[in-house]
Design a protein around this motif. Structure first.
Motif, short mmCIF file in Angstrom:
data_model
loop_
_atom_site.label_atom_id
_atom_site.label_comp_id
_atom_site.label_asym_id
_atom_site.label_seq_id
_atom_site.Cartn_x
_atom_site.Cartn_y
_atom_site.Cartn_z
N HIS A 124 0.61 -0.93 -0.09
CA HIS A 124 0.18 0.00 0.39
C HIS A 124 0.73 1.34 0.02
O HIS A 124 0.28 2.57 0.35
CB HIS A 124 -1.32 0.14 1.31
N GLY A 125 1.81 1.12 -0.68
CA GLY A 125 2.97 2.57 -0.41
C GLY A 125 3.18 2.72 0.65
O GLY A 125 4.05 3.89 0.50
N VAL A 126 3.34 1.97 2.27
CA VAL A 126 4.15 2.18 2.88
C VAL A 126 5.57 1.80 3.43
O VAL A 126 5.39 0.41 3.35
CB VAL A 126 3.70 1.82 4.36
N LYS A 127 6.94 2.49 2.83
CA LYS A 127 8.10 2.49 3.40
C LYS A 127 9.08 2.74 4.33
O LYS A 127 8.25 4.31 4.54
CB LYS A 127 8.92 1.77 1.77
N ASN A 139 14.07 16.23 7.08
CA ASN A 139 12.48 16.18 6.23
C ASN A 139 12.37 14.43 6.72
O ASN A 139 10.75 14.86 6.71
CB ASN A 139 13.06 16.13 4.50
N TYR A 140 13.65 14.15 6.75
CA TYR A 140 12.90 12.41 7.16
C TYR A 140 13.46 12.02 8.42
O TYR A 140 12.94 11.29 9.00
CB TYR A 140 13.35 11.71 6.49
N GLU A 169 5.07 9.23 -1.23
CA GLU A 169 6.59 10.13 -0.94
C GLU A 169 6.02 11.15 0.49
O GLU A 169 6.91 11.95 0.58
CB GLU A 169 6.58 11.83 -2.15
N ARG A 170 4.99 10.94 0.67
CA ARG A 170 5.04 11.88 2.16
C ARG A 170 5.54 10.96 3.89
O ARG A 170 5.17 9.81 3.00
CB ARG A 170 3.47 12.66 2.19
N VAL A 171 6.53 11.77 3.84
CA VAL A 171 6.37 11.18 5.93
C VAL A 171 5.16 11.12 6.64
O VAL A 171 4.96 11.94 6.79
CB VAL A 171 8.01 11.74 6.21
#
Length: 185
Positions: A124-127, A139-140, A169-171
């Motif tokens: 689901h795009g979570v990494k 930023n991270y 792409e969103r933290v």
């Protein structure tokens, strides 16, 4: 009024011209060409305003569509944050099981569940945000402290206290890290 005046057609332009001559406003009289030019300019100006309004409406539609798509894309962020807490506990259990040698079955079972959870999150795009040994990036990463380290240069992540994650792409949760201040000497 005489009979001749009633039968004559009324010419508004000649009357306006006659009135202008009579009042002495000869410079203010507008010819047909000047009037046509003025009206063309007014029409062109109106056309430009209409085109600008249409372009702005189209930009608004695009912006709204993009916002809607982003809302759909990131709608699961609160759920993912809750699931990440469960993931953290699974990994803590796995670390605790590694210290006890007689719990090999428990260790394998927890490891399989944790891997399955990570695979589903990745689907689901979570990494995971890489942090260990990386250059500190606000930023991270979230710096929770600093400490001298002979193994890490100044500004590098020396220890990861909590793993960070991003969705697309969103933290959604920054990595909580300890940043090296360089050599202790």
């Amino acid at each position: 009024m005489s009979e001749n005046e009633i039968d004559e057609p009324i010419d508004d332009e000649s009357n306006a011209t006659d009135d202008a001559f009579a009042s002495g406003d000869i410079d203010e009289v507008e010819t047909r060409d000047e009037e046509m030019d003025r009206l063309r300019e007014a029409a062109d100006s109106a056309d430009k305003r209409v085109l600008m309004a249409q372009a702005e409406a189209e930009n608004f539609r695009k912006r709204m569509r993009r916002d809607y798509e982003d809302q759909l894309k990131y709608a699961a962020v609160p759920l993912v944050n809750d699931i990440l807490q469960v993931r953290d506990n699974l990994w803590r259990a796995l670390e605790a099981a590694q210290s006890a040698e007689d719990n090999a079955g428990l260790k394998e079972g927890v490891a399989m569940v944790a891997k399955q959870l990570d695979d589903q999150l990745a689907k689901h795009g979570v990494k995971e945000i890489p942090a260990a040994g990386e250059l500190f990036d606000p930023n991270y990463h979230e710096a929770i402290s600093q400490m001298p380290s002979a193994d890490h240069a100044e500004g590098m992540v020396a220890h990861v206290a909590a793993t960070g994650f991003q969705m697309h792409e969103r933290v959604i949760r920054p990595s909580q890290v300890v940043v090296s201040t360089g050599s202790p000497s």
